[in-house]
Design an enzyme around this catalytic site. Structure first.
Site, mmCIF file in Angstrom:
data_model
loop_
_atom_site.group_PDB
_atom_site.id
_atom_site.type_symbol
_atom_site.label_atom_id
_atom_site.label_comp_id
_atom_site.label_asym_id
_atom_site.label_seq_id
_atom_site.Cartn_x
_atom_site.Cartn_y
_atom_site.Cartn_z
ATOM 1 C CE LYS A 200 -3.513 2.208 2.839
ATOM 2 N NZ LYS A 200 -4.342 2.143 4.033
ATOM 3 C CD GLU A 206 9.354 -6.048 7.083
ATOM 4 O OE1 GLU A 206 9.134 -4.934 6.546
ATOM 5 O OE2 GLU A 206 9.116 -6.286 8.275
ATOM 6 N N GLY A 260 -4.806 -1.858 5.240
ATOM 7 C CA GLY A 260 -4.035 -3.019 4.767
ATOM 8 C C GLY A 260 -4.696 -4.338 5.113
ATOM 9 N NE ARG A 261 -6.253 -3.682 11.342
ATOM 10 C CZ ARG A 261 -5.615 -2.518 11.421
ATOM 11 N NH1 ARG A 261 -4.489 -2.338 10.752
ATOM 12 N NH2 ARG A 261 -6.069 -1.537 12.160
ATOM 13 C CD GLU A 346 -1.633 -4.297 11.652
ATOM 14 O OE1 GLU A 346 -0.479 -4.754 11.675
ATOM 15 O OE2 GLU A 346 -2.219 -4.034 10.590
ATOM 16 C CG HIS A 377 -4.995 -35.863 17.389
ATOM 17 N ND1 HIS A 377 -5.025 -37.096 18.000
ATOM 18 C CD2 HIS A 377 -6.097 -35.811 16.599
ATOM 19 C CE1 HIS A 377 -6.080 -37.768 17.583
ATOM 20 N NE2 HIS A 377 -6.755 -37.005 16.721
ATOM 21 C CE LYS A 489 5.891 -0.950 9.874
ATOM 22 N NZ LYS A 489 4.926 -0.195 9.091
HETATM 23 O O1 LIG Z 1 1.131 -2.714 2.286
HETATM 24 P P1 LIG Z 1 2.246 -2.125 3.042
HETATM 25 O O2 LIG Z 1 2.229 -0.629 3.039
HETATM 26 O O3 LIG Z 1 3.577 -2.653 2.576
HETATM 27 O O4 LIG Z 1 2.076 -2.519 4.563
HETATM 28 C C1 LIG Z 1 2.070 -3.847 4.970
HETATM 29 C C2 LIG Z 1 1.566 -4.043 6.365
HETATM 30 O O5 LIG Z 1 2.293 -3.256 7.291
HETATM 31 C C3 LIG Z 1 1.445 -2.736 8.303
HETATM 32 O O6 LIG Z 1 1.289 -1.383 8.073
HETATM 33 C C4 LIG Z 1 2.003 -2.876 9.680
HETATM 34 O O7 LIG Z 1 2.532 -4.111 9.947
HETATM 35 C C5 LIG Z 1 0.144 -3.488 8.095
HETATM 36 O O8 LIG Z 1 -0.968 -2.830 8.574
HETATM 37 C C6 LIG Z 1 0.131 -3.657 6.616
HETATM 38 O O9 LIG Z 1 -0.796 -4.616 6.240
#
Ligand SMILES: O=P(O)(O)OC[C@H]1O[C@](O)(CO)[C@@H](O)[C@@H]1O
Length: 518
Positions: A200, A206, A260-261, A346, A377, A489
């Site tokens: 987003k 990452e 995002g979620r 979150e 189990h 972060k």
């Molecule tokens: O889509 P982006 O901006 O890479 O963010 C990824 C994820 O990082 C967060 O902002 C925090 O972990 C989430 O809410 C989001 O889904």
């Protein structure tokens, strides 16, 4: 227009619930069914392909009545209207919360319609083999690179709808763990692989690291101009995507009013749309919209997400249970719990209320679980005989996808037996051996759904989205920001600098570990 900001513990309903709790705290579910022959029907909701049985809970009609009063006093009705009308209820980020608008085909925003058309056309090109890689071969593999909401939702949907999947092999890279990236890259054929970079913000460490590593790996054999037929992106940050080298026509937009979620309904779901084809993807959106309408229009006592949320608050805030488990009896739903963990934790893992004050009550629960029968189990021992109260959602389908009757009967028998055993215990029998005693009285909901179809999956996911919304409103917190992930972060940036420059941080324990790292 602001959300109501009412401390739930100051409401009349909360006070009544406290008094009521003292009366029913020791209620034994083993007894209430005989006292109330209609109980199983009374505490159930029948809606489309869903049947929710919430009779195996430590509740009475009075409990539900008071919980509904709590929802009303907390301004839930008004809050629902604000969400659906696009008010900026994510106030700490000054944004609307409109993931529901992504699946409203009756009244669709033009930009959403246009993006869905683009997803349809793109997925059809890929699936049919018309979209060619740089050597003229059709695409066989799709790799989604994203993390959090840009990974968990689409990955879970692709896995959940595996029965409806086509020939494409769809993989997910999320962790910044280079070993995992290498493990995936080693399996790929550059000529037939398409990468979807999903972020987003397009600033997530990452995802950008994984995307850059992947691009370098791709360019070891292919030329720069080949990027156009092998890399597409989904983002709100169009400039950053272009700087990465992806052409405008290969960018799928998203909007700041989609968290995002909650984004699997947007172009973030492109990988799953390719995996199952547009018509299945659209059916999932429509199923979600049906649940949205149920949530928006049904009175609270008959409203599945509202009832689930209220019963959940009853346990977390009156019985002080810390966690709740979700146990789907379908291996297809193996990734549902990880997805729900982000959605719930979150969203509702907050301790500052909407007045800016620290809360004095429990907010978001810890969500955990795994598929039945595997979890029986693994951790069911603790659920049956441990000291903690863990309310459970059992999810069961009446029919299997392949029509495997024998297996489905056994799955169903196990699911129903577990909720019964948890509730009944064996105190009625003359078991003398304490080690073999089951107290019972352990609560659960059973959600019986006809079949795992795209439409029903959409309804199920929307149901949980609304459940977390209701909880957040009553907890008087902001469910749609995630400031809690920022500190870690930021510190990681300094720590990375310390690692790369042989430097140190202000924390002695970290410094000691940094020395060991070398
Ligand atoms: O889509 P982006 O901006 O890479 O963010 C990824 C994820 O990082 C967060 O902002 C925090 O972990 C989430 O809410 C989001 O889904």
């Amino acid at each position: 227009m602001s959300l109501p900001a009412i401390n739930p513990t100051t409401t009349q309903a909360w006070k009544k619930l406290q008094a009521h709790f003292k009366e029913v705290e020791n209620l034994k579910m083993q007894n209430v069914f005989s006292e109330e022959p209609e109980r199983a029907n009374k505490f159930s909701i029948d809606w489309q392909d869903f049947y929710l049985d919430y009779s195996k809970n430590r509740i009475t009609s009075e409990t539900i009545k008071l919980l509904v009063e709590l929802a009303k006093e907390a301004g839930l009705k008004e809050a629902i209207q604000q969400q659906f009308s696009g008010a900026r209820i994510n106030e700490t980020e000054d944004r609307a919360v409109l993931h529901t608008a992504l699946r409203d085909f009756n009244d669709m925003k033009p930009e959403v319609k246009e993006t869905l058309q683009k997803m349809k056309a793109f997925s059809e090109e890929i699936i049919s083999g018309n979209w060619k890689g740089y050597t003229g071969k059709p695409i066989k593999t799709i790799v989604n690179i994203g993390i959090g909401g840009s990974d968990l939702g689409p990955d879970m949907v692709t896995e959940s709808l595996k029965f409806y999947k086509n020939h494409l092999d769809v993989k997910y890279i999320s962790n910044v763990d280079g070993d995992h990236v290498m493990e995936v890259l080693m399996t790929l054929d550059r000529e037939t692989t398409l990468f979807i970079i999903v972020s987003k913000t397009f600033t997530t460490q990452e995802t950008l690291t994984n995307a850059n590593t992947t691009r370098s790996w791709f360019l070891e054999k292919a030329e720069e101009k080949a990027i156009g037929s092998h890399f597409v992106a989904v983002s709100t940050n169009i400039e950053a995507v272009k700087n990465f080298g992806i052409a405008s026509e290969n960018i799928f937009p998203m909007w700041d009013w989609v968290g995002g979620r909650f984004s699997l309904w947007s172009a973030v779901g492109l990988s799953s749309c390719c995996a199952v084809g547009y018509s299945n993807y659209e059916a999932m959106l429509k199923g979600a919209h049906e649940m949205d309408q149920h949530f928006e229009k049904t009175e609270f006592s008959e409203n599945i997400p509202v009832v689930l949320a209220l019963v959940s608050i009853w346990y977390s805030n009156f019985f002080a249970s810390e966690t709740e488990a979700v146990i789907p009896y379908s291996q297809y739903l193996t990734k549902l719990v990880s997805y729900l963990q982000q959605a719930f934790m979150e969203s509702n893992g907050k301790s500052t209320d909407r007045n800016g004050e620290k809360v004095s009550y429990n907010t978001g629960s810890i969500v955990w679980g795994s598929t039945g029968t595997n979890s029986q189990h693994a951790f069911f021992q603790l659920l049956h005989q441990g000291t903690r109260l863990v309310p459970i959602d059992f999810i069961l389908f009446s029919e299997s996808c392949y029509g495997q009757k024998e297996h489905q009967e056994k799955l169903a028998a196990n699911c129903l037996a577990q909720s019964e055993a948890l509730m009944e215990g064996n105190t009625a029998t003359s078991e003398e051996n304490n080690y073999k005693k089951f107290e019972g009285n352990k609560p659960s909901n059973t959600l019986l759904i006809k079949k795992l179809t795209p439409r029903n999956l959409g309804s199920l996911l929307a149901m949980y989205e609304h459940k977390l919304f209701v909880k957040g409103i009553i907890f008087n917190i902001y469910s749609f920001d995630q400031w809690g992930v920022e500190l870690g972060k930021n510190i990681a940036k300094n720590t990375l600098h310390a690692i790369q420059s042989d430097g140190s941080t202000k924390n002695p324990s970290t410094n000691n570990l940094l020395k060991r790292l070398k």
